[in-house]
Design a protein around this motif. Structure first.
Motif, PDB file in Angstrom:
ATOM      1  N   TYR A 387     -11.865  -3.425 -10.169  1.00 31.47           N
ATOM      2  CA  TYR A 387     -12.118  -2.400  -9.156  1.00 31.47           C
ATOM      3  C   TYR A 387     -10.784  -1.894  -8.634  1.00 31.47           C
ATOM      4  O   TYR A 387      -9.926  -2.672  -8.199  1.00 31.47           O
ATOM      5  N   LEU A 388     -10.587  -0.568  -8.677  1.00 31.07           N
ATOM      6  CA  LEU A 388      -9.387   0.084  -8.173  1.00 31.07           C
ATOM      7  C   LEU A 388      -9.799   1.073  -7.091  1.00 31.07           C
ATOM      8  O   LEU A 388     -10.809   1.777  -7.236  1.00 31.07           O
ATOM      9  N   GLU A 389      -9.012   1.150  -6.008  1.00 28.77           N
ATOM     10  CA  GLU A 389      -9.349   2.080  -4.921  1.00 28.77           C
ATOM     11  C   GLU A 389      -8.078   2.607  -4.258  1.00 28.77           C
ATOM     12  O   GLU A 389      -7.134   1.857  -4.009  1.00 28.77           O
ATOM     13  N   TYR A 390      -8.096   3.903  -3.986  1.00 28.37           N
ATOM     14  CA  TYR A 390      -7.077   4.529  -3.134  1.00 28.37           C
ATOM     15  C   TYR A 390      -7.792   5.101  -1.927  1.00 28.37           C
ATOM     16  O   TYR A 390      -8.847   5.747  -2.063  1.00 28.37           O
ATOM     17  N   ALA A 391      -7.239   4.870  -0.727  1.00 29.20           N
ATOM     18  CA  ALA A 391      -7.854   5.384   0.502  1.00 29.20           C
ATOM     19  C   ALA A 391      -6.788   5.979   1.406  1.00 29.20           C
ATOM     20  O   ALA A 391      -5.660   5.465   1.487  1.00 29.20           O
ATOM     21  N   TYR A 392      -7.166   7.068   2.069  1.00 25.85           N
ATOM     22  CA  TYR A 392      -6.299   7.671   3.086  1.00 25.85           C
ATOM     23  C   TYR A 392      -7.079   7.715   4.391  1.00 25.85           C
ATOM     24  O   TYR A 392      -8.188   8.255   4.453  1.00 25.85           O
ATOM     25  N   ASP A 393      -6.490   7.130   5.432  1.00 28.81           N
ATOM     26  CA  ASP A 393      -7.128   7.031   6.752  1.00 28.81           C
ATOM     27  C   ASP A 393      -6.304   7.800   7.775  1.00 28.81           C
ATOM     28  O   ASP A 393      -5.064   7.701   7.771  1.00 28.81           O
ATOM     29  N   ASN A 394      -6.980   8.533   8.662  1.00 25.97           N
ATOM     30  CA  ASN A 394      -6.216   9.383   9.584  1.00 25.97           C
ATOM     31  C   ASN A 394      -5.598   8.603  10.746  1.00 25.97           C
ATOM     32  O   ASN A 394      -4.477   8.858  11.140  1.00 25.97           O
ATOM     33  N   ASN A 395      -6.329   7.621  11.335  1.00 26.97           N
ATOM     34  CA  ASN A 395      -5.713   6.861  12.436  1.00 26.97           C
ATOM     35  C   ASN A 395      -6.444   5.576  12.787  1.00 26.97           C
ATOM     36  O   ASN A 395      -5.959   4.802  13.593  1.00 26.97           O
ATOM     37  N   PHE A 396      -7.622   5.343  12.228  1.00 32.27           N
ATOM     38  CA  PHE A 396      -8.477   4.249  12.681  1.00 32.27           C
ATOM     39  C   PHE A 396      -7.956   2.880  12.232  1.00 32.27           C
ATOM     40  O   PHE A 396      -7.887   1.931  13.024  1.00 32.27           O
ATOM     41  N   GLY A 403      -2.254   6.792   7.191  1.00 33.00           N
ATOM     42  CA  GLY A 403      -1.560   6.176   6.076  1.00 33.00           C
ATOM     43  C   GLY A 403      -2.483   5.951   4.900  1.00 33.00           C
ATOM     44  O   GLY A 403      -3.676   6.262   4.938  1.00 33.00           O
ATOM     45  N   SER A 404      -1.912   5.416   3.828  1.00 30.52           N
ATOM     46  CA  SER A 404      -2.628   5.185   2.583  1.00 30.52           C
ATOM     47  C   SER A 404      -2.726   3.699   2.292  1.00 30.52           C
ATOM     48  O   SER A 404      -1.942   2.886   2.799  1.00 30.52           O
ATOM     49  N   SER A 405      -3.689   3.355   1.454  1.00 26.27           N
ATOM     50  CA  SER A 405      -3.819   1.981   0.993  1.00 26.27           C
ATOM     51  C   SER A 405      -4.321   1.977  -0.443  1.00 26.27           C
ATOM     52  O   SER A 405      -5.010   2.907  -0.879  1.00 26.27           O
ATOM     53  N   PHE A 406      -3.951   0.932  -1.172  1.00 30.25           N
ATOM     54  CA  PHE A 406      -4.362   0.752  -2.562  1.00 30.25           C
ATOM     55  C   PHE A 406      -4.978  -0.639  -2.702  1.00 30.25           C
ATOM     56  O   PHE A 406      -4.445  -1.611  -2.156  1.00 30.25           O
ATOM     57  N   MET A 407      -6.057  -0.730  -3.443  1.00 27.96           N
ATOM     58  CA  MET A 407      -6.712  -2.015  -3.657  1.00 27.96           C
ATOM     59  C   MET A 407      -6.917  -2.254  -5.145  1.00 27.96           C
ATOM     60  O   MET A 407      -7.321  -1.354  -5.883  1.00 27.96           O
ATOM     61  N   LEU A 408      -6.668  -3.486  -5.566  1.00 24.45           N
ATOM     62  CA  LEU A 408      -6.935  -3.924  -6.924  1.00 24.45           C
ATOM     63  C   LEU A 408      -7.685  -5.245  -6.855  1.00 24.45           C
ATOM     64  O   LEU A 408      -7.201  -6.195  -6.225  1.00 24.45           O
ATOM     65  N   LEU A 409      -8.882  -5.301  -7.473  1.00 24.93           N
ATOM     66  CA  LEU A 409      -9.666  -6.520  -7.507  1.00 24.93           C
ATOM     67  C   LEU A 409     -10.125  -6.798  -8.935  1.00 24.93           C
ATOM     68  O   LEU A 409     -10.591  -5.883  -9.623  1.00 24.93           O
ATOM     69  N   TRP A 410     -10.016  -8.040  -9.352  1.00 24.19           N
ATOM     70  CA  TRP A 410     -10.498  -8.489 -10.659  1.00 24.19           C
ATOM     71  C   TRP A 410     -11.508  -9.591 -10.438  1.00 24.19           C
ATOM     72  O   TRP A 410     -11.228 -10.537  -9.693  1.00 24.19           O
ATOM     73  N   SER A 411     -12.678  -9.475 -11.075  1.00 22.11           N
ATOM     74  CA  SER A 411     -13.740 -10.466 -10.909  1.00 22.11           C
ATOM     75  C   SER A 411     -14.199 -10.950 -12.270  1.00 22.11           C
ATOM     76  O   SER A 411     -14.342 -10.151 -13.201  1.00 22.11           O
ATOM     77  N   LYS A 412     -14.458 -12.242 -12.356  1.00 23.35           N
ATOM     78  CA  LYS A 412     -14.903 -12.845 -13.595  1.00 23.35           C
ATOM     79  C   LYS A 412     -16.052 -13.800 -13.314  1.00 23.35           C
ATOM     80  O   LYS A 412     -15.919 -14.722 -12.507  1.00 23.35           O
ATOM     81  N   SER A 413     -17.198 -13.579 -13.961  1.00 17.11           N
ATOM     82  CA  SER A 413     -18.321 -14.496 -13.859  1.00 17.11           C
ATOM     83  C   SER A 413     -18.173 -15.600 -14.889  1.00 17.11           C
ATOM     84  O   SER A 413     -17.611 -15.413 -15.953  1.00 17.11           O
ATOM     85  N   PHE A 414     -18.688 -16.770 -14.543  1.00 19.33           N
ATOM     86  CA  PHE A 414     -18.570 -17.896 -15.469  1.00 19.33           C
ATOM     87  C   PHE A 414     -19.755 -18.858 -15.269  1.00 19.33           C
ATOM     88  O   PHE A 414     -20.517 -18.737 -14.334  1.00 19.33           O
TER      89      PHE A 414
END
Length: 414
Positions: A387-396, A403-414
């Motif tokens: 899962y990849l995400e870019y977000a821009y938030d005005n002030n909250f 500002g901006s934020s970037f997220m990287l998540l990797w998930s593996k079922s087993f």
């Protein structure tokens, strides 16, 4: 309870030589599709017993309170049988476990959670830490209760109506740090107890990536809590009196819906999220407030209650008396790859608002926030998910600056 089989889809009407309409692969179902000219057979999957590991990170520009990047790690386990139901999310310092013993539709319930992060929690103003607000605090609690569970259409493992009542008991602690301001007065460590009521309805069908595809879900929580040993507390010039904060009632709810778009194929979906919360009795302080958080937008049935805000970490910052809504357009690029475009609005969410470099003045202010985000959910190597995400938030998120934020998540079922 063993889920019932889903009724077969309606047969297509004559298409007079046109290709058949496209159908998105759904969670747990066997299907056959093509990719790069190859035929791929996807076997059915047991969704009643799931274990997965999630690893990732959030990256901020500019920093949030001095943090340019923060790691994410969690272990998830859900197991269902005719007699027992178990769900756990293990993150070492933050954990949550639910267990149920089934007697037909009646259930005996247990719950445990802890939020015991051993690092200082510091409030944010204009993207910067207010160092004088630095506090180490945490909670440990257990619940015992009973409820009913009624399977609902489309009768998959996560489709049900649940009504649950709990008695809760727990322990709260807090400690000063070397940075805690001299004008900060903390409440004492204490036991707390109270009642909780939870209502959950999930009528969603999910796609092969476990994202909401069609249907709706809703839920609500009522929490009545009494702190045994309590006192006035101060943060800057803001006073939380014992009479206002020792006992409180919190009400929160959510509504989620997913549907197709007229005249377009199943690849195109609209998904709407609406969350709200209020405290009609008592006054919420820094430690009892609702928590807004980030991560992927909730899709798993027992995670739908979570208040999502793009760019934040899980349970990242306190809010009270809030309404947060998100509208998402999702496009299926490939049968295992989905593009998300989202707009998020927060109305009237009260957040601590610090004035001065060291937060010598503080008040609760009603803040509105807007964020736009784009995400990508995709299957990855070795049957994992990315899962990849870019977000821009005005002030909250940064409490006064954008500002901006970037997220990287990797998930593996087993």
């Amino acid at each position: 309870m063993r889920p019932r089989a889903e009724p077969p889809r309606k047969k297509n009407l004559p298409n007079y030589g046109l290709p058949p309409p496209y159908h998105t692969p759904l969670a747990g179902e066997a299907c056959t599709t093509t990719f790069l000219g190859r035929t791929i057979a996807i076997p059915s999957r047991n969704r009643q017993n799931i274990r997965s590991l999630t690893l990732g990170a959030n990256i901020y520009a500019p920093a949030v309170g001095g943090d340019n990047a923060l790691p994410i790690a969690a272990l998830y386990w859900r197991n269902q049988s005719e007699k027992w139901w178990l769900r756990s999310v293990i993150g070492v310092f933050v954990n949550e476990v639910d267990v149920a013993r089934n007697f037909g539709r009646f259930q005996l319930l247990g719950h445990f959670d802890n939020n015991t992060i051993p690092f200082a929690d510091t409030e944010i103003k204009d993207g910067q830490e207010v160092t004088s607000s630095s506090v180490i605090w945490g909670t440990v609690s257990g619940w015992l209760g009973a409820g009913i569970r009624i399977p609902v259409a489309p009768f998959q493992s996560d489709n049900d109506l649940r009504l649950q009542l709990f008695y809760q008991a727990g322990y709260f602690y807090d400690n000063r740090t070397s940075d805690t301001g001299p004008n900060v007065l903390l409440p004492p460590d204490t036991f707390f107890q109270g009642l909780r009521f939870r209502a959950r309805y999930d009528g969603l069908r999910r796609n092969i990536m476990e994202l909401p595809h069609e249907g709706w879900a809703a839920g609500g929580d009522l929490e009545l809590t009494f702190r045994e040993k309590w006192s006035d507390s101060t943060f800057g010039d803001l006073l939380f009196t014992k009479s206002d904060t020792q006992k409180y009632l919190k009400l929160s709810g959510y509504l989620l819906g997913a549907s197709g778009i007229p005249l377009l194929s199943e690849r195109h979906r609209f998904v709407g999220y609406l969350h709200g919360g209020v405290s009609p009795v008592g006054k919420l302080d820094r430690f009892s407030a609702f928590r807004a958080g980030g991560g992927p937008f909730p899709s798993e049935t027992d995670d739908l209650y979570r208040l999502p805000y793009p760019g934040a970490l899980f349970n990242d910052f306190p809010v009270s008396d809030y309404v947060v809504g998100t509208l998402e357009y999702r496009y299926e690029l490939l049968f295992f790859m989905y593009l998300h475009l989202r707009a998020t609005l927060a109305w009237g969410a009260n957040r601590p608002d610090y004035s001065g470099a060291e937060g010598l003045k503080l008040e609760l202010s009603s803040a509105d926030g807007e964020a736009i985000s784009v995400g990508l959910t995709t299957g990855f190597f070795y049957d994992s998910q990315l899962y990849l995400e870019y977000a821009y938030d005005n002030n909250f998120l940064r409490n006064g600056t954008s500002g901006s934020s970037f997220m990287l998540l990797w998930s593996k079922s087993f």
